[in-house]
Each structure stands twice: as structure tokens, then as C-alpha cells.
Design a protein around this motif. Structure first.
Motif, PDB file in Angstrom:
ATOM      1  N   UNK A 157       0.805  -1.231   0.000  1.00 35.23           N
ATOM      2  CA  UNK A 157       0.000   0.000   0.000  1.00 35.23           C
ATOM      3  C   UNK A 157       0.834   1.275   0.000  1.00 35.23           C
ATOM      4  N   UNK A 158       2.154   1.171   0.180  1.00 35.93           N
ATOM      5  CA  UNK A 158       3.013   2.352   0.232  1.00 35.93           C
ATOM      6  C   UNK A 158       4.073   2.357  -0.866  1.00 35.93           C
ATOM      7  N   UNK A 159       4.671   1.214  -1.143  1.00 35.56           N
ATOM      8  CA  UNK A 159       5.752   1.126  -2.134  1.00 35.56           C
ATOM      9  C   UNK A 159       5.197   0.652  -3.480  1.00 35.56           C
ATOM     10  N   UNK A 160       5.259   1.493  -4.506  1.00 34.78           N
ATOM     11  CA  UNK A 160       4.652   1.158  -5.797  1.00 34.78           C
ATOM     12  C   UNK A 160       5.358   0.044  -6.565  1.00 34.78           C
ATOM     13  N   UNK A 161       6.559  -0.344  -6.133  1.00 35.61           N
ATOM     14  CA  UNK A 161       7.287  -1.419  -6.831  1.00 35.61           C
ATOM     15  C   UNK A 161       7.330  -2.718  -6.032  1.00 35.61           C
ATOM     16  N   UNK A 162       6.563  -2.780  -4.950  1.00 33.43           N
ATOM     17  CA  UNK A 162       6.664  -3.939  -4.045  1.00 33.43           C
ATOM     18  C   UNK A 162       5.395  -4.783  -4.059  1.00 33.43           C
ATOM     19  N   UNK A 163       5.610  -6.105  -4.062  1.00 31.01           N
ATOM     20  CA  UNK A 163       4.546  -7.092  -3.957  1.00 31.01           C
ATOM     21  C   UNK A 163       4.833  -7.914  -2.705  1.00 31.01           C
ATOM     22  N   UNK A 164       3.865  -7.997  -1.813  1.00 28.55           N
ATOM     23  CA  UNK A 164       4.046  -8.755  -0.579  1.00 28.55           C
ATOM     24  C   UNK A 164       3.565 -10.189  -0.760  1.00 28.55           C
ATOM     25  N   UNK A 165       4.311 -11.114  -0.156  1.00 28.59           N
ATOM     26  CA  UNK A 165       4.021 -12.542  -0.256  1.00 28.59           C
ATOM     27  C   UNK A 165       3.813 -13.084   1.156  1.00 28.59           C
ATOM     28  N   UNK A 166       2.716 -13.810   1.351  1.00 28.25           N
ATOM     29  CA  UNK A 166       2.458 -14.453   2.643  1.00 28.25           C
ATOM     30  C   UNK A 166       1.790 -15.799   2.393  1.00 28.25           C
ATOM     31  N   UNK A 167       2.372 -16.846   2.951  1.00 29.23           N
ATOM     32  CA  UNK A 167       1.817 -18.188   2.817  1.00 29.23           C
ATOM     33  C   UNK A 167       1.912 -18.888   4.165  1.00 29.23           C
ATOM     34  N   UNK A 168       0.965 -19.767   4.435  1.00 35.03           N
ATOM     35  CA  UNK A 168       1.006 -20.598   5.633  1.00 35.03           C
ATOM     36  C   UNK A 168       0.634 -22.005   5.225  1.00 35.03           C
ATOM     37  N   UNK A 169       1.490 -22.973   5.577  1.00 35.24           N
ATOM     38  CA  UNK A 169       1.330 -24.364   5.153  1.00 35.24           C
ATOM     39  C   UNK A 169       1.416 -25.299   6.345  1.00 35.24           C
ATOM     40  N   UNK A 170       0.729 -26.436   6.244  1.00 34.97           N
ATOM     41  CA  UNK A 170       0.762 -27.444   7.303  1.00 34.97           C
ATOM     42  C   UNK A 170       2.097 -28.157   7.397  1.00 34.97           C
ATOM     43  N   UNK A 171       2.762 -28.400   6.228  1.00 37.63           N
ATOM     44  CA  UNK A 171       4.009 -29.173   6.260  1.00 37.63           C
ATOM     45  C   UNK A 171       4.870 -28.881   5.034  1.00 37.63           C
ATOM     46  N   UNK A 172       6.146 -29.264   5.140  1.00 32.83           N
ATOM     47  CA  UNK A 172       7.068 -29.149   4.004  1.00 32.83           C
ATOM     48  C   UNK A 172       6.575 -29.974   2.819  1.00 32.83           C
ATOM     49  N   UNK A 173       6.113 -31.186   3.091  1.00 30.77           N
ATOM     50  CA  UNK A 173       5.663 -32.070   2.020  1.00 30.77           C
ATOM     51  C   UNK A 173       4.553 -31.423   1.192  1.00 30.77           C
ATOM     52  N   UNK A 174       3.561 -30.857   1.867  1.00 26.34           N
ATOM     53  CA  UNK A 174       2.439 -30.247   1.161  1.00 26.34           C
ATOM     54  C   UNK A 174       2.850 -28.954   0.474  1.00 26.34           C
ATOM     55  N   UNK A 175       3.748 -28.208   1.072  1.00 28.67           N
ATOM     56  CA  UNK A 175       4.289 -27.007   0.427  1.00 28.67           C
ATOM     57  C   UNK A 175       5.001 -27.383  -0.858  1.00 28.67           C
ATOM     58  N   UNK A 176       5.880 -28.374  -0.811  1.00 29.79           N
ATOM     59  CA  UNK A 176       6.661 -28.761  -1.989  1.00 29.79           C
ATOM     60  C   UNK A 176       5.792 -29.370  -3.090  1.00 29.79           C
ATOM     61  N   UNK A 177       4.747 -30.044  -2.695  1.00 30.99           N
ATOM     62  CA  UNK A 177       3.823 -30.583  -3.683  1.00 30.99           C
ATOM     63  C   UNK A 177       3.214 -29.442  -4.508  1.00 30.99           C
ATOM     64  N   UNK A 178       2.865 -28.353  -3.839  1.00 29.67           N
ATOM     65  CA  UNK A 178       2.322 -27.189  -4.546  1.00 29.67           C
ATOM     66  C   UNK A 178       3.433 -26.407  -5.261  1.00 29.67           C
ATOM     67  N   UNK A 179       4.578 -26.268  -4.621  1.00 28.44           N
ATOM     68  CA  UNK A 179       5.687 -25.462  -5.145  1.00 28.44           C
ATOM     69  C   UNK A 179       6.196 -25.914  -6.502  1.00 28.44           C
ATOM     70  N   UNK A 180       6.032 -27.173  -6.814  1.00 25.58           N
ATOM     71  CA  UNK A 180       6.515 -27.673  -8.094  1.00 25.58           C
ATOM     72  C   UNK A 180       5.867 -26.951  -9.263  1.00 25.58           C
ATOM     73  N   UNK A 181       4.849 -26.138  -8.996  1.00 19.22           N
ATOM     74  CA  UNK A 181       4.192 -25.367 -10.050  1.00 19.22           C
ATOM     75  C   UNK A 181       4.474 -23.872  -9.862  1.00 19.22           C
TER      76      UNK A 181
END
Length: 94
Positions: free
Chosen positions: A44-68
Motif C-alpha cells: 500500500x506504500x511502495x509502488x514497486x513492491x509485492x508482498x508474499x504471505x503463505x502458511x502451510x501445514x508441512x514441508x511435504x504439502x508445500x513442496x507438492x504445490x511449489x513444483x508449479x
């Protein structure tokens, strides 16, 4: 539980288009097994910035999605990034 959080820097002129192009990714994450929260938003303040926030149950499930992850042209528009994974050992009210 894992939290992925940080920021991406893109051109100010292309930031809103970049965030809009991420909507299908956010929608896919929300449908993914193990995703507790997922947001890619314009700062909302920096015109060149994109904020990223994720919350995952486990590494396995994160990596399953991350492959895309981001592909060619979308990845090429990222000028800089600082995104980290945090391991959470407990959760409590603020």
C-alpha cells in the motif's frame, strides 16, 4: 507449520498487472492440500513492491504445490526478492 513471507520488487508500472496475473496462483493455493493461507498483494506504500504471505501445514504439502512455481515471463519480471521460510513451533493469541 510453515510460514513463507517476504516481498518481490517489480516495475512500478507493471506491479498491479503482476498481482492480477497471480490471482490464478492464489486460487490454486487455496485449493491445495495443506494450504492454510496464501496471499500475493500490492504494497500500500511502495509502488514497486509485492508482498508474499503463505502458511502451510508441512514441508511435504508445500513442496507438492511449489513444483508449479512462477514460469518464464512472470519470473523475469521480478527485479529483486526477499522471501524466507519460517518454521513455527507454537501458535498463541496476540
Amino acid at each position: 507449520m510453515l510460514i513463507i513471507a517476504g516481498w518481490l520488487r517489480v516495475s512500478p508500472q507493471g506491479r498491479d498487472a503482476y498481482v492480477a496475473e497471480c490471482v490464478p496462483i492464489v486460487e490454486a493455493a487455496h485449493r491445495a492440500d495443506g494450504c492454510l493461507d496464501f496471499a500475493i498483494t500490492a504494497d500500500s506504500v511502495r509502488p514497486d513492491r509485492v508482498n508474499v504471505y503463505e502458511r502451510w501445514e508441512s514441508d511435504e504439502l508445500l513442496h507438492r504445490f511449489r513444483d508449479s512455481g512462477p514460469e518464464g515471463a512472470q519470473q523475469d519480471r521480478i527485479l529483486a526478492a526477499e522471501v524466507h521460510k519460517y518454521r513455527i513451533s507454537g501458535v498463541e493469541a496476540p
